[in-house]
Write an enzyme that holds these catalytic residues in place. Structure first.
Site, PDB file in Angstrom:
ATOM      1  N   ASP A 244     -11.804 -13.228   8.022  1.00 12.92           N
ATOM      2  CA  ASP A 244     -10.380 -13.194   8.425  1.00 12.92           C
ATOM      3  C   ASP A 244     -10.393 -12.222   9.413  1.00 12.92           C
ATOM      4  OD1 ASP A 244      -9.659 -15.145   6.791  1.00 12.92           O
ATOM      5  OD2 ASP A 244      -8.452 -13.891   5.385  1.00 12.92           O
ATOM      6  N   GLY A 245     -10.898 -11.093   9.353  1.00 13.82           N
ATOM      7  CA  GLY A 245     -10.949  -9.803  10.349  1.00 13.82           C
ATOM      8  C   GLY A 245     -11.331 -10.419  11.679  1.00 13.82           C
TER       9      GLY A 245
ATOM     10  N   ARG B 288      -9.180 -10.719  15.306  1.00 11.43           N
ATOM     11  CA  ARG B 288      -9.331 -10.587  16.573  1.00 11.43           C
ATOM     12  C   ARG B 288      -9.190 -11.474  17.662  1.00 11.43           C
ATOM     13  NH1 ARG B 288     -13.298  -7.169  13.861  1.00 11.43           N
ATOM     14  NH2 ARG B 288     -14.931  -8.654  14.303  1.00 11.43           N
TER      15      ARG B 288
ATOM     16  N   ASP C 266       0.693  -8.456  10.160  1.00 11.52           N
ATOM     17  CA  ASP C 266       1.615  -7.276   9.701  1.00 11.52           C
ATOM     18  C   ASP C 266       1.530  -6.397  10.889  1.00 11.52           C
ATOM     19  OD1 ASP C 266      -0.487  -5.641   8.852  1.00 11.52           O
ATOM     20  OD2 ASP C 266      -0.681  -6.682   6.878  1.00 11.52           O
TER      21      ASP C 266
ATOM     22  N   ASP D 172       3.975   5.972   0.922  1.00 12.17           N
ATOM     23  CA  ASP D 172       3.001   6.134   1.418  1.00 12.17           C
ATOM     24  C   ASP D 172       2.896   5.210   2.924  1.00 12.17           C
ATOM     25  OD1 ASP D 172       2.081   7.644  -0.426  1.00 12.17           O
ATOM     26  OD2 ASP D 172       0.557   6.187  -1.237  1.00 12.17           O
TER      27      ASP D 172
ATOM     28  N   GLN E 144      -5.266  -2.668  13.026  1.00 17.00           N
ATOM     29  CA  GLN E 144      -5.526  -1.730  14.121  1.00 17.00           C
ATOM     30  C   GLN E 144      -4.704  -0.556  14.293  1.00 17.00           C
ATOM     31  OE1 GLN E 144      -8.681  -2.022  15.770  1.00 17.00           O
ATOM     32  NE2 GLN E 144      -9.267  -3.800  14.576  1.00 17.00           N
TER      33      GLN E 144
END
Length: 362
Positions: free
Chosen positions: A76-77, A81, A184, A213, A283
């Site tokens: 998924d990462g 990209r 997101d 947080d 990122q």
């Protein structure tokens, strides 16, 4: 429109984003190159880590010859990209899966060649996914004094966000940033011992002031990522909503809020707050402080993802999240299908998105 059929898809240029740390992804990339050579199609790697730095999405796709199909080989990462690049080029994106936990990729590594054949021959659906974009009180930048902190464990940083040249800039509406988030946009604290204090506005009205947080705005696609881990709702990727979720808030109200696509979510850093990092699809893209704000809203652009068949989102949800049944419920055995879908649906159900009937499949 979701699930539109591309009757005649002509692939002229392919760009690849490859997870070089996995041998199976590297091997599958070789298959893509061979297939492209056989069909006389230009194929080029899009190296998002070239020269130890990062470039803007527009620079990267231009260097790859403006591909009309971006193939991602990884998880998924890697798909995220590739999606950033495909959105910038208005290209299709095809996700090839390593077979691990993930929701975004489409085909397994072993079926790369047949998937490319299907795309080339027009045997595909194009699924449009909602993207988020932003305006902010100022350009996003990462200060030099904390760049080492931001770099740790994340790889080289992306360049500062640019301004969308086709938008009005300045005044009370802020600066239109040239970003496209598939998952997101997150505001997160920089210091472990100091939460951020943020006023959150939905559709221009104050919802509440949070001390937390992190605060995030997710798309339906991103609802199964960070938002889910923070207790947010799971949303069908076919929906078009914004999901606002606070992370570890110091207040009684800790629920997600689901807003309509035309209801922007604004977040202003309050006077006594610490600085906050702004992350887009994981990122880090900048740091903002007291008085700064960001506004997150649905982008006019959509990501165009290749689908080679109907996506069983809820089956994948059960499988990938390892959902378990209540012990009292499984005492009765596995439930029979509610609708066996062995025959065409009746007229009052024909407009619904249901599994295809086995007898109706080609």
């Amino acid at each position: 429109m979701n699930g539109s059929r591309e009757a005649e898809m002509t692939v002229k240029r392919v760009g690849m984003v490859v997870h070089g740390g996995h041998p199976e992804a590297v091997a599958a990339a070789g298959t893509v190159r061979e297939w492209s050579a056989e069909h006389g199609i230009a194929c080029k790697d899009i190296d998002v880590w070239a020269d130890g730095g990062r470039h803007s999405a527009r620079q990267e796709v231009a260097a790859a010859g403006d591909p009309d199909l971006v193939v991602t080989l990884g998880g998924d990462g890697t798909f995220l990209r590739g999606a950033r690049l495909a959105a910038a080029a208005d290209a299709l994106v095809l996700g090839v899966d390593l077979g691990r936990v993930g929701f975004l990729t489409e085909v397994p590594m072993t079926e790369v060649r047949s998937a490319l054949d299907a795309v080339h021959e027009g045997r595909l659906d194009v699924e449009e996914r909602m993207l988020l974009t932003m305006r902010a009180s100022r350009r996003l930048e990462v200060p030099a004094d904390i760049e080492a902190l931001m770099r740790y464990g994340r790889g080289p940083l992306l360049p500062p966000t640019s301004v969308r040249p086709d938008c009005e800039t300045g005044g009370e509406w802020g600066v239109p940033l040239d970003v496209a988030a598939l998952n997101d946009v997150v505001l997160e604290k920089l210091a472990r011992d100091r939460q951020i204090s943020v006023g959150v506005y939905i559709s221009g009205r104050l919802l509440a002031s949070y001390s937390a947080d992190a605060l995030l705005v997710a798309t339906p696609t991103g609802s199964t990522a960070y938002s889910f881990a923070a207790g947010g709702a799971v949303v069908s990727p076919r929906a078009e909503v914004l999901v606002f979720t606070p992370v570890a808030p110091h207040m009684t109200f800790n629920r997600s809020v689901v807003a309509a696509p035309d209801e922007p979510v604004g977040m202003r850093i309050l006077e006594r707050s610490g600085r906050a990092a702004v992350s887009i699809d994981g990122q880090v893209r900048g740091v903002i402080g007291p008085g700064d704000w960001v506004g997150v809203y649905a982008s006019p652009r959509k990501l165009r993802a290749v689908r080679l068949g109907p996506m069983d989102f809820y089956g994948r949800l059960r499988e990938r999240l390892n959902l378990t049944d209540a012990p009292a419920a499984v005492a009765d055995g596995t439930p029979a299908p509610l609708w066996p879908v062995s025959s065409p649906p009746p007229g009052d159900l024909a407009h619904l998105a249901m599994p295809r009937s086995p007898v109706a499949r080609p």
